[in-house]
Design an enzyme around this catalytic site. Structure first.
Site, short mmCIF file in Angstrom:
data_model
loop_
_atom_site.label_atom_id
_atom_site.label_comp_id
_atom_site.label_asym_id
_atom_site.label_seq_id
_atom_site.Cartn_x
_atom_site.Cartn_y
_atom_site.Cartn_z
N ALA A 30 -3.31 -7.65 12.18
CA ALA A 30 -2.06 -8.29 12.62
C ALA A 30 -1.14 -7.25 13.22
CB ALA A 30 -1.38 -8.98 11.43
N ASP A 141 -5.77 -5.81 -1.83
CA ASP A 141 -5.69 -4.70 -0.85
C ASP A 141 -4.54 -3.77 -1.21
OD1 ASP A 141 -6.54 -3.21 1.30
OD2 ASP A 141 -5.46 -4.40 2.79
#
Length: 647
Positions: A30, A141
């Site tokens: 992104a 993450d």
């Protein structure tokens, strides 16, 4: 700050709501943009997924579901998710904007951190992860890139759930491991499975990196790093940096245990141990070479997941003695001394445990929610009412400089700094920005400008050029502005429309029937070069009987024109009230005609009618001036005679 300027999203209004101002960063999944939410007038961070992900309908569905879950997670150390949506092929999250830098930026700049500072960063990170784990969420993450350090010292964790949305489809189809390999738990590598203990493992690796300035396994080959995670135990930080306190060694080794069952059950369990380790550190302890090692800490409690490597188990003898004391029916006077000997250490240990738990809870509360409160929503309130309400909640309140706004009335709160809903420390100052109401702008003078120049000048003033009409005019050349509506000098709200009237071309004034000297003066005043021709005619002498160009024909400025004036008939001119012998007819005695030239037309008509005359009013061109410029006849005439006025 990402310096790319050729991004097509910059300057665009996304989803009709978010004005994209600049790109902050770009990653593998992104790009992050700084944007203004024009609906709520607040700055946000927009995370826009790359097109390859947005084109996957399964991803979009998972992404929306994860966004809803994360939006429900409210914690001072979690970056808030405000909104999610799609705009064409753009899938985005609207998030809290945290000005500052990432923990990765800090590591690049400083290398390893002192033990105390490393823990003071990890504690709010663990508080954020713990809140997510309690809500049934897993980050998947955890890494320094996803930890933000704000300019005012707050620690925020970002990107909850994003890895799951991306990985749910890709992993089953392609076998791709989702996460960052340097922080990936063994079970993520081998089976692709994750739970709260996977986040705990990544947090342990991150603490190792904070203390040593490097990751535990380093290789240019990602598969080599993955292999090490599966088959090796993360080493103690002190093996790389002598002097790292032993309690931090134990914390890292417990969190990063190779077997998930040997780790703390979730981030809350690790948070308790981290807070306890923080309390045990000397205030001036550093992590440089040769720094003294701290004394062995008390066993770190891991309530739900069992002790990690290096953490001693509970004392079985103490447990057995306490059981015997409470359950043995033979415990009589003879056993009392022994019982008292056992009760002493039990009470002491129990009291110490209570104190430790209270300190852990209090410290955890301080590092998570206890020192924070939410900024109240004061938007739209009267400024004084808002000031009073905020002061009642314990905030220090300041009033900022008023700002013009079209929608919020004057004297009401336009916005607050910090924004409503943001968690702040209890001693935070709130600044109220009042609205000054709509900005009033003066309509600029654009008469005699071209349409393009007029529209530009109106726009520069903060108004909106409106529709354009064209009408003939006897003073302004074709294509130039005659007037505006509202007129020049009017005060309008910012952005209001101003219509423009353009000249369709200069037209020849209509001077037919005027006295010749008056007609010549009118034309010369308008800039024409006038030639006069005399001609015998039945009309009264000195009266215009023809003009060239004709009345209302299009002309140019300074053009030469010709007027033809009557000399009267060959036999001489006689007024209607005169007899053949030159005497006045009975009852037709002339009276003075008022000279009303240069007076207002309405006043002139009133004066002439009051003197007994009939009046006819004519315009020289399509738009009259409102002031009399010519009158015929002048001098004397019987009452009831018609007098013509031009304006």
């Amino acid at each position: 700050m990402d310096t790319t300027v050729a991004d097509p999203l910059v300057g665009r209004l996304l989803d009709g709501r978010y004005r994209v101002e600049s790109r902050i960063a770009r990653g593998g999944m992104a790009a992050v943009y700084l944007a203004m939410d024009i609906r709520l007038d607040r700055t946000v961070a927009l995370k826009v997924m790359h097109r390859s992900l947005a084109e996957d309908p399964d991803f979009v569905r998972r992404f929306i579901g994860e966004a809803k879950s994360v939006a429900s997670l409210s914690h001072p150390n979690v970056v808030h998710v405000f909104d999610q949506g799609t705009d064409g092929d753009h899938v985005y999250l609207s998030m809290e904007y945290v000005p500052g830098r990432t923990l990765r930026d800090v590591l690049r700049e400083r290398g390893r951190l002192p033990a105390r500072e490393a823990l003071e960063i990890m504690i709010p990170v663990l508080a954020a992860l713990g809140a997510a784990h309690q809500a049934g969420m897993v980050h998947r993450d955890v890494k320094p890139e996803n930890v933000l350090l704000s300019d005012d010292g707050r620690v925020k964790v970002v990107d909850f759930g994003l890895a799951r949305a991306i990985g749910a489809g890709h992993q089953t189809r392609t076998g791709i491991m989702i996460g960052t390999i340097a922080y990936m738990s063994p079970e993520q590598v081998t089976a692709g499975t994750t739970d709260q203990r996977s986040d705990v493992y990544a947090a342990g690796v991150m603490l190792f990196e904070l203390l040593t300035g490097q990751q535990p396994y380093q290789s240019e080959n990602p598969m080599s790093v993955a292999y090490r995670h599966v088959h090796d135990q993360v080493p103690a930080p002190s093996t790389l940096v002598p002097g790292v306190p032993r309690e931090l060694d134990a914390l890292v080794r417990a969190a990063a245990a190779r077997e998930a069952a040997h780790r703390p059950a979730d981030a809350t369990a690790l948070l308790v141990a981290a807070v306890d380790a923080h309390r045990a550190l000397p205030p001036d302890l550093g992590t440089g070479p040769g720094a003294p090692a701290a004394p062995p800490p008390p066993a770190a409690p891991f309530p739900a997941g069992g002790p990690g490597p290096g953490v001693p188990p509970a004392n079985p003898t103490l447990v057995q003695s306490r059981t015997e004391m409470l359950t043995s029916p033979a415990a009589g006077p003879a056993a009392a001394p022994a019982a008292r000997r056992r009760i002493g250490p039990i009470v002491a240990i129990s009291a110490l445990a209570v104190l430790m738990i209270a300190a852990i809870v209090g410290t955890g509360y301080w590092f998570s929610e206890g020192r924070y409160v939410k900024v109240p929503d004061l938007l739209g309130m009267n400024v004084e009412v808002a000031r009073s309400r905020a002061a009642q909640q314990g905030f220090d309140v300041k009033i900022g400089t008023p700002v013009h706004d079209r929608k919020v009335g004057e004297g009401r709160v336009l916005r607050t700094d910090p924004v409503a809903g943001r968690e702040v420390t209890r001693d935070q100052t709130i600044t109220l920005i009042p609205s000054a109401g709509p900005l009033k702008i003066t309509v600029p003078n654009v008469v005699n400008l071209s349409e393009a120049d007029a529209r530009a000048k109106i726009s520069e003033a903060g108004l909106t050029p409106g529709s354009v009409t064209r009408v003939p005019n006897d003073t302004v050349q074709r294509g130039l502005v005659i007037k505006t509506s509202p007129q020049v000098g009017s005060k309008l709200t910012e952005g209001a429309k101003v219509t423009i009237t353009l000249s369709a071309g200069l037209v020849m004034p209509d001077v037919g029937g005027m006295q010749c000297d008056q007609a010549q003066g009118v034309l010369q005043q308008k800039g024409f070069q006038v030639a006069v021709v005399q001609q015998t005619d039945q009309a009264a002498p000195n009266t215009v009987i023809a003009q060239n160009p004709a009345a209302r024909a299009e002309v140019t400025a300074n053009q030469a024109v010709q007027i033809t004036c009557s000399k009267g008939p060959d036999g001489g001119f006689r007024w209607p009230w005169e007899r053949n012998d030159g005497n006045v007819q009975p009852g037709k005695a002339p009276v003075p005609i008022p000279d009303v030239r240069f007076k207002n037309v309405r006043d002139a008509v009133t004066e002439l009618r009051g003197a007994g005359f009939k009046v006819k009013v004519r315009k020289i061109a399509f738009a009259g001036t409102g002031t009399v410029v010519a009158e015929n006849p002048l001098g004397q005439a019987p009452a009831g005679t018609r007098v013509t006025l031009w304006h």
